[in-house]
Design a protein around this motif. Structure first.
Motif, short mmCIF file in Angstrom:
data_model
loop_
_atom_site.label_atom_id
_atom_site.label_comp_id
_atom_site.label_asym_id
_atom_site.label_seq_id
_atom_site.Cartn_x
_atom_site.Cartn_y
_atom_site.Cartn_z
N ALA A 18 0.83 -1.21 0.00
CA ALA A 18 0.00 0.00 0.00
C ALA A 18 0.86 1.25 0.00
O ALA A 18 0.57 2.23 -0.70
CB ALA A 18 -0.92 -0.01 1.22
N THR A 43 -4.83 9.60 -3.40
CA THR A 43 -4.82 8.26 -2.81
C THR A 43 -4.26 8.28 -1.39
O THR A 43 -3.72 7.29 -0.91
CB THR A 43 -3.97 7.30 -3.68
OG1 THR A 43 -2.66 7.88 -3.89
CG2 THR A 43 -4.63 7.07 -5.03
N LEU A 46 -4.37 5.61 1.50
CA LEU A 46 -3.46 4.47 1.60
C LEU A 46 -2.44 4.63 2.73
O LEU A 46 -1.91 3.64 3.23
CB LEU A 46 -2.72 4.28 0.27
CG LEU A 46 -3.53 3.69 -0.88
CD1 LEU A 46 -2.74 3.78 -2.18
CD2 LEU A 46 -3.93 2.26 -0.59
N SER A 50 -1.85 1.75 5.34
CA SER A 50 -0.55 1.11 5.42
C SER A 50 -0.03 1.10 6.85
O SER A 50 0.45 0.07 7.35
CB SER A 50 0.44 1.86 4.52
OG SER A 50 1.74 1.34 4.67
#
Length: 210
Positions: A18, A43, A46, A50
């Protein structure tokens, strides 16, 4: 215990995937952009995903170490590292130029705590003579050295000296800390998957000892 370790490695591996995806999608300069800045990208979700996976992996490996009879301090440090990772993701940093908020403060100090705790845990693991102790010691030393380079710019700014991340490789040093600390965590788990260690465990010797 093998199930705990495999699950821990799966969490760490997925979290790493990720993180790499986030870096590839964001297109920021990893030499100067710190990891926290990726939260503001499209994004950005993420990043907390993560870090939460890293936290889960740390908890699973810590439990495996506890069952193997490892020092309570090592187990506590790994759990605290995982908790700090979760807090880093749950409380995003502030955008550049914005005064420090409560969320930004929690993020900053949780990151410092995490960056400090894993090298200490690694040195204790090496002292306990786990398998791969030499590699763990080297990674822990590298993490502490990189952490010093991460902290120095903050100290410089406290004295009123203007210093931006564009002037220093802030992103690089931070990534060195993260990569080396994940390496310590992974080796801590791998040390208990070694077949020879398992055989010694059956003979009455702790599987974490070389």
């Amino acid at each position: 215990m093998k199930g705990l370790l495999v699950s821990g490695f799966a969490a760490i591996g997925t979290g790493t995937g990720a993180m790499l995806t986030l870096h590839a999608e964001a297109g920021l300069d990893p030499m100067h952009s710190v990891i926290s800045e990726y939260a503001f990208q499209a994004t950005g979700w993420l990043l907390p995903a993560s870090l939460t996976l890293f936290a889960a992996g740390s908890a699973l490996i810590a439990e495996a170490l506890r069952r193997a009879g490892m020092s309570r301090w090592i187990v506590v440090l790994l759990l605290a590292w995982g908790t700090s990772m979760f807090l880093i993701g749950a409380f995003p940093t502030d955008r550049p130029g914005v005064p420090l908020s409560l969320s930004g403060g929690i993020h900053r100090y949780a990151a410092f705590a995490a960056f400090l705790m894993m090298p200490v845990a690694g040195l204790l693991l090496a002292q306990a003579k786990i398998r791969y102790a030499k590699a763990v010691r080297i990674l822990s030393a590298l993490a502490l050295g990189a952490l010093l380079m991460v902290v120095v710019p903050y100290v410089v700014r406290m004295f009123g000296i203007p210093l931006s991340n564009d002037d220093i490789p802030a992103g690089l040093t931070q990534r060195v800390v993260v990569v080396t600390e994940l390496g310590v965590l992974a080796l801590a788990g791998l040390s208990m998957l070694n077949p020879l260690a398992a055989q010694r465990s059956q003979g009455g010797v702790s599987p974490v000892l070389a």
